[in-house]
Scaffold this motif. Structure first.
Motif, PDB file in Angstrom:
ATOM      1  N   ALA A  29       4.050  10.056   2.024  1.00  0.00           N
ATOM      2  CA  ALA A  29       5.253   9.320   1.649  1.00  0.00           C
ATOM      3  C   ALA A  29       5.047   7.831   1.893  1.00  0.00           C
ATOM      4  N   LEU A  30       4.283   7.518   2.935  1.00  0.00           N
ATOM      5  CA  LEU A  30       3.997   6.113   3.199  1.00  0.00           C
ATOM      6  C   LEU A  30       3.101   5.527   2.116  1.00  0.00           C
ATOM      7  N   SER A  31       2.153   6.310   1.644  1.00  0.00           N
ATOM      8  CA  SER A  31       1.205   5.781   0.664  1.00  0.00           C
ATOM      9  C   SER A  31       1.763   5.760  -0.757  1.00  0.00           C
ATOM     10  N   VAL A  32       2.827   6.522  -1.023  1.00  0.00           N
ATOM     11  CA  VAL A  32       3.379   6.548  -2.374  1.00  0.00           C
ATOM     12  C   VAL A  32       4.673   5.768  -2.485  1.00  0.00           C
ATOM     13  N   THR A  33       5.114   5.160  -1.410  1.00  0.00           N
ATOM     14  CA  THR A  33       6.341   4.387  -1.441  1.00  0.00           C
ATOM     15  C   THR A  33       6.174   3.195  -2.391  1.00  0.00           C
ATOM     16  N   ASN A  34       7.100   3.063  -3.307  1.00  0.00           N
ATOM     17  CA  ASN A  34       7.102   1.961  -4.270  1.00  0.00           C
ATOM     18  C   ASN A  34       5.768   1.876  -5.025  1.00  0.00           C
ATOM     19  N   LEU A  35       5.284   3.011  -5.453  1.00  0.00           N
ATOM     20  CA  LEU A  35       3.969   3.095  -6.102  1.00  0.00           C
ATOM     21  C   LEU A  35       3.937   2.364  -7.443  1.00  0.00           C
ATOM     22  N   SER A  67       5.262  -0.418  -8.434  1.00  0.00           N
ATOM     23  CA  SER A  67       5.012  -1.858  -8.361  1.00  0.00           C
ATOM     24  C   SER A  67       3.643  -2.168  -7.760  1.00  0.00           C
ATOM     25  N   ARG A  68       3.088  -1.246  -6.979  1.00  0.00           N
ATOM     26  CA  ARG A  68       1.799  -1.487  -6.329  1.00  0.00           C
ATOM     27  C   ARG A  68       0.612  -0.964  -7.125  1.00  0.00           C
ATOM     28  N   TRP A  69       0.844  -0.179  -8.160  1.00  0.00           N
ATOM     29  CA  TRP A  69      -0.223   0.555  -8.834  1.00  0.00           C
ATOM     30  C   TRP A  69      -1.339  -0.356  -9.362  1.00  0.00           C
TER      31      TRP A  69
END
Length: 161
Positions: free
Chosen positions: A28-34, A36-38
């Motif tokens: 969940a930490l690594s996919v949070t707001n994915l 915009s970060r992709w």
């Protein structure tokens, strides 16, 4: 014997639940707001996140967090790579400009060709067309309904006035 099996089963269930919750919180930490970060992620990080999500989806989907579900949808159907929109902001203006340039160039070429080429060709004169009618009659071209037919009253090949 039954107690040992039940105890082992309970230990395994508790261990699976704890591992699942831990994996869920870690992913969940690594996919949070994915979304915009992709684009800023490296290929290795993208692969890791994709593999993590694929493994999480093999289990019960009710255990997935909302962020994981959003991330899984984005990875599967997001507007990146081959699904990235072709036209972006400002492309319409460039398209209009390109069309205007193409029309301008073609109009210029047409005007240039009209200016350079002399008047009508000699085959478009009335005398030439009448001579073509006579030649068609001599060679009996289209003897059923054309110039060579009996009682023909049309203009034949004469188009000029």
């Amino acid at each position: 014997m039954l107690r040992t099996r039940t105890a082992a089963y309970l230990r395994q269930n508790v261990l699976n639940t704890v591992c699942r919750r831990h994996a869920s919180s870690a992913s969940a930490l690594s996919v949070t707001n994915l979304q915009s970060r992709w684009k800023s992620l490296t290929d290795g990080e993208r692969t890791t996140i994709t593999d993590q999500l694929r493994e999480r989806q093999k289990g019960d989907w009710k255990d997935l967090s909302l962020e994981e579900k959003k991330a899984a949808y984005f990875v599967a159907f997001g507007p990146y790579g081959p699904r990235e929109p072709f036209l972006k902001t400002g492309h319409g203006r460039n398209l209009i400009l390109g069309i205007a340039i193409a029309i301008g160039v073609s109009t210029g070429l047409y005007a240039l060709s009209r200016a350079v080429v002399p008047g009508k060709p000699r085959t478009l004169t009335k005398e030439w067309e009448e001579a073509t009618n006579e030649r068609a009659k001599e060679n009996k071209i289209n003897p059923i309904t054309g110039v060579s037919s009996e009682n023909y009253s049309g203009p034949g090949y004469v188009q000029s006035k």
